[in-house]
Enzyme design. Structure first.
Site, PDB file in Angstrom:
ATOM      1  N   HIS A  61       0.919  -1.233   0.004  1.00  0.00           N
ATOM      2  CA  HIS A  61       0.186   0.079   0.064  1.00  0.00           C
ATOM      3  C   HIS A  61       0.783   1.200  -0.022  1.00  0.00           C
ATOM      4  O   HIS A  61       0.800   2.405  -0.663  1.00  0.00           O
ATOM      5  CB  HIS A  61      -1.105   0.054   1.099  1.00  0.00           C
ATOM      6  CG  HIS A  61      -1.875   1.230   1.145  1.00  0.00           C
ATOM      7  ND1 HIS A  61      -2.971   1.252   2.016  1.00  0.00           N
ATOM      8  CD2 HIS A  61      -1.888   2.200   0.481  1.00  0.00           C
ATOM      9  CE1 HIS A  61      -3.672   2.487   1.958  1.00  0.00           C
ATOM     10  NE2 HIS A  61      -3.179   3.162   0.819  1.00  0.00           N
ATOM     11  N   GLU A 115       0.781   7.928  -3.592  1.00  0.00           N
ATOM     12  CA  GLU A 115       1.381   7.695  -2.658  1.00  0.00           C
ATOM     13  C   GLU A 115       2.959   8.404  -2.550  1.00  0.00           C
ATOM     14  O   GLU A 115       3.301   8.785  -1.437  1.00  0.00           O
ATOM     15  CB  GLU A 115       1.966   6.169  -2.639  1.00  0.00           C
ATOM     16  CG  GLU A 115       0.908   5.094  -2.391  1.00  0.00           C
ATOM     17  CD  GLU A 115       0.230   5.317  -0.948  1.00  0.00           C
ATOM     18  OE1 GLU A 115       0.915   5.198  -0.185  1.00  0.00           O
ATOM     19  OE2 GLU A 115      -1.160   5.430  -0.658  1.00  0.00           O
ATOM     20  N   HIS A 119       3.004  10.764   0.437  1.00  0.00           N
ATOM     21  CA  HIS A 119       3.851  10.089   1.651  1.00  0.00           C
ATOM     22  C   HIS A 119       5.357  10.354   1.198  1.00  0.00           C
ATOM     23  O   HIS A 119       6.189  10.801   1.849  1.00  0.00           O
ATOM     24  CB  HIS A 119       3.748   8.773   2.067  1.00  0.00           C
ATOM     25  CG  HIS A 119       2.216   8.425   2.465  1.00  0.00           C
ATOM     26  ND1 HIS A 119       1.836   8.504   3.604  1.00  0.00           N
ATOM     27  CD2 HIS A 119       1.053   7.962   1.665  1.00  0.00           C
ATOM     28  CE1 HIS A 119       0.564   8.386   3.847  1.00  0.00           C
ATOM     29  NE2 HIS A 119       0.049   7.893   2.823  1.00  0.00           N
TER      30      HIS A 119
HETATM   31  P1  AMP Z   1      -3.423   6.948   2.048  1.00  0.00           P
HETATM   32  O1  AMP Z   1      -3.937   8.002   1.244  1.00  0.00           O
HETATM   33  O2  AMP Z   1      -1.873   6.427   1.239  1.00  0.00           O
HETATM   34  O3  AMP Z   1      -3.262   7.027   3.449  1.00  0.00           O
HETATM   35  O4  AMP Z   1      -4.172   5.501   1.413  1.00  0.00           O
HETATM   36  C1  AMP Z   1      -5.550   5.877   1.480  1.00  0.00           C
HETATM   37  C2  AMP Z   1      -5.867   5.808   0.082  1.00  0.00           C
HETATM   38  O5  AMP Z   1      -5.261   4.833  -0.942  1.00  0.00           O
HETATM   39  C3  AMP Z   1      -7.290   5.735  -0.048  1.00  0.00           C
HETATM   40  O6  AMP Z   1      -8.066   6.693  -0.923  1.00  0.00           O
HETATM   41  C4  AMP Z   1      -7.519   4.197  -0.598  1.00  0.00           C
HETATM   42  O7  AMP Z   1      -8.905   4.145  -1.326  1.00  0.00           O
HETATM   43  C5  AMP Z   1      -6.462   4.064  -1.718  1.00  0.00           C
HETATM   44  N1  AMP Z   1      -6.081   2.825  -1.900  1.00  0.00           N
HETATM   45  C6  AMP Z   1      -5.820   1.877  -0.922  1.00  0.00           C
HETATM   46  N2  AMP Z   1      -5.346   0.768  -1.603  1.00  0.00           N
HETATM   47  C7  AMP Z   1      -5.220   1.070  -2.803  1.00  0.00           C
HETATM   48  C8  AMP Z   1      -5.014   0.256  -3.896  1.00  0.00           C
HETATM   49  N3  AMP Z   1      -4.540  -1.204  -3.771  1.00  0.00           N
HETATM   50  N4  AMP Z   1      -5.224   0.744  -5.311  1.00  0.00           N
HETATM   51  C9  AMP Z   1      -5.451   2.039  -5.334  1.00  0.00           C
HETATM   52  N5  AMP Z   1      -5.869   2.661  -4.431  1.00  0.00           N
HETATM   53  C10 AMP Z   1      -5.682   2.531  -2.903  1.00  0.00           C
END
Ligand code: AMP
Length: 226
Positions: A61, A115, A119
């Site tokens: 992730h 990502e 991050h």
């Molecule tokens: P983050 O913003 O990095 O904390 O991650 C959360 C976001 O990542 C949310 O919008 C999720 O819908 C998205 N997300 C989580 N897993 C996946 C995935 N495998 N593919 C695409 N988006 C993802």
């Protein structure tokens, strides 16, 4: 050398330390892996990438800079946009190990861009964009979570497993306690969703977590098929 000369020399050396080794602006990383079976059986939509159904394996992730108090920085540098040309050599491995499950179906660049921008830009004091993705891929190689779990008789077979047993299996294999996060499937069963492993500020070595995420898991959780 006169005292004043020494002082100036020491001042320059002191400054040099900071110029050549920028201070990290975070305390550790969470390396977060997700079980695709738990992303795709909830009430939220899931779409396979254009390359097809991902392998039945944990997918990356993200690699998330974090603070010891549990908070985290985000979107640290709007000037450092995701640039796919910098990771062209990693794309086939990213498709395999960091698959998108977002809708509509796409190759994955949107997920990787998100990502990086949310991050990755917060760890630029220690790694550039290529290193960010490369380090995450190397970390996944270092912790083959599915193998670790199946070696302990914990299989993605829709069975329910003791949370402590899952945690202990991972701890015995990698030497550190993982964070485990659950979500609910469309029938409201609690299931294994994401596993957090803590990593030092270089982005290469597993460490004991300074703080574990709140995982919302009961004592027994389902490990769904994928
Ligand atoms: P983050 O913003 O990095 O904390 O991650 C959360 C976001 O990542 C949310 O919008 C999720 O819908 C998205 N997300 C989580 N897993 C996946 C995935 N495998 N593919 C695409 N988006 C993802």
């Amino acid at each position: 050398m006169a005292a004043k000369g020494w002082f100036i020399l020491k001042l320059l050396m002191f400054q040099g330390l900071f110029i050549s080794r920028p201070q990290e602006d975070f305390d550790f990383f969470y390396f977060v892996l997700q079980w695709p079976g738990a992303s795709c059986d909830t009430n939220r939509p899931c779409c396979y990438p254009t390359s097809g159904k991902p392998a039945a394996d944990f997918g990356i992730h993200g690699l998330w800079p974090n603070y010891n108090d549990g908070s985290f920085p985000s979107n640290c540098n709007p000037d450092s946009q995701f640039d796919r040309s910098q990771i062209s050599d990693l794309v086939s491995s990213l498709k395999q190990n960091w698959p998108t499950l977002a809708c509509p179906s796409n190759e994955g660049f949107k997920f990787w861009e998100h990502e990086w921008e949310k991050h990755g830009t917060c760890s630029e004091s220690v790694m550039d964009q290529h290193e960010y993705f490369e380090n995450a891929l190397k970390l996944k190689d270092k912790a083959d979570l599915l193998q670790i779990l199946t070696n302990s008789g914990i299989n993605p077979d829709d069975g329910f497993y003791n949370l402590k047993k899952i945690s202990n299996a991972i701890e015995d294999a990698i030497g550190f306690t993982p964070g485990i996060e659950c979500n609910k499937d469309s029938e409201r069963n609690n299931q294994l969703d994401q596993i957090y492993i803590c990593v030092d500020t270089s982005g290469t070595e597993f460490i004991e977590c300074p703080v574990l995420p709140r995982g919302r898991c009961p004592t027994r959780v389902q490990f769904p098929k994928f």
